[in-house]
Each structure stands twice: as C-alpha cells, then as structure tokens.
Enzyme design. Structure first.
Site, PDB file in Angstrom:
ATOM      1  NE  ARG A  61      -4.682   2.988  -7.979  1.00  0.00           N
ATOM      2  CZ  ARG A  61      -4.241   1.772  -7.708  1.00  0.00           C
ATOM      3  NH1 ARG A  61      -4.496   1.223  -6.561  1.00  0.00           N
ATOM      4  NH2 ARG A  61      -3.539   1.097  -8.591  1.00  0.00           N
ATOM      5  CD  GLU A  65      -3.030  -0.855   0.051  1.00  0.00           C
ATOM      6  OE1 GLU A  65      -3.233   0.277  -0.420  1.00  0.00           O
ATOM      7  OE2 GLU A  65      -3.636  -1.864  -0.371  1.00  0.00           O
ATOM      8  CG  ASN A  72      -0.750   5.413  -0.769  1.00  0.00           C
ATOM      9  OD1 ASN A  72      -1.669   5.090  -1.512  1.00  0.00           O
ATOM     10  ND2 ASN A  72      -0.906   5.549   0.531  1.00  0.00           N
TER      11      ASN A  72
END
Length: 140
Positions: A104, A47, A51
């Site tokens: 997303r 994650e 990002n």
C-alpha cells in the site's frame, strides 16, 4: 444552533468500508452538497475506515464507530477503532509512510487531509485511534 447527529458502529470486515461511505454520504445530503463535496467526504471516510481495518485491527476482528454531526453548514466526522493504536502519529501522517507490508502507498492520511478542511488524529498504543475530520459544505 442547528445541529444534527448520527452514530453507527460496525465490524472491521473490509466489506463494511463501502457501507460506511454511503451512510456518511447519505447523512450529509440535508446540507445540499455538491457532487464533488460528496465524493471528497466519501474518499476521506473510505481512507479512514480502511486504515482502521488494515492497520488498527490487522487480521483481528474489532469494532469501528463513526460519529458525524452537522452544525450550520459544516460536517464533522469522527472515526474510531479500538485496535493497536499508532506509536508516532506525526510520523504516520507523513506522505508515503506505512507500516503495512502489502504494497500500500501510505497515502491514507494525505488523502484525508487533501479532501477535508480539517484532520486531527488521536491515538494511544494498545487502545486505538480516532480520526477527526471536518468539511464546510457549500464553501464554493
């Protein structure tokens, strides 16, 4: 104090996300983690790197750094990009918040918080972002 440390850097190519997960998972094996602990860390790293790639750099190329260290039975991970930074970190950490236009979910920071014991995010617009996470290994 028993401390082991590693640092890597790689390009913001989306294909490097899986590389980052595997490197950190391999690094933490000396603590004899459970499969669940490894999966949690891999998810959080995934994650954070995603990002950095999507939100930190967008369509631009850049560098992502991962620094990890182990003290006693606690794993510390810092993931840094030198991208656009985050204007309002508190807002960005709210579940479902996203600046993306690609559909997303905006759950990246929420997943990192759920799978790790600690998460702090430091960011400066125009300079980049560092996510700092920690997880106690063998906490049961």
């Amino acid at each position: 104090m028993n401390r082991n440390e590693m640092k890597i850097e790689f390009g913001s190519d989306p294909r490097n996300e899986s590389f980052a997960r595997v490197v950190v998972a391999s690094f933490m094996t000396r603590t004899n983690p459970t499969l669940e602990e490894v999966a949690d860390v891999k998810t959080a790293v995934s994650e954070a790197v995603t990002n950095s790639i999507i939100h930190g750099y967008g369509q631009k190329e850049g560098t992502i750094e991962i620094r990890a260290y182990i003290e006693e039975r606690k794993l510390y991970i810092e993931i840094t990009d030198y991208g656009c930074g985050i204007e309002d970190v508190e807002k960005a950490m709210e579940p479902m918040f996203t600046t993306g236009k690609d559909g997303r979910s905006g759950m990246g920071f929420s997943f990192m918080e759920a799978f790790m014991d600690e998460l702090t995010v430091e960011s400066e617009p125009g300079k980049g972002t560092t996510g700092k996470m920690a997880k106690k290994i063998g906490a049961g």
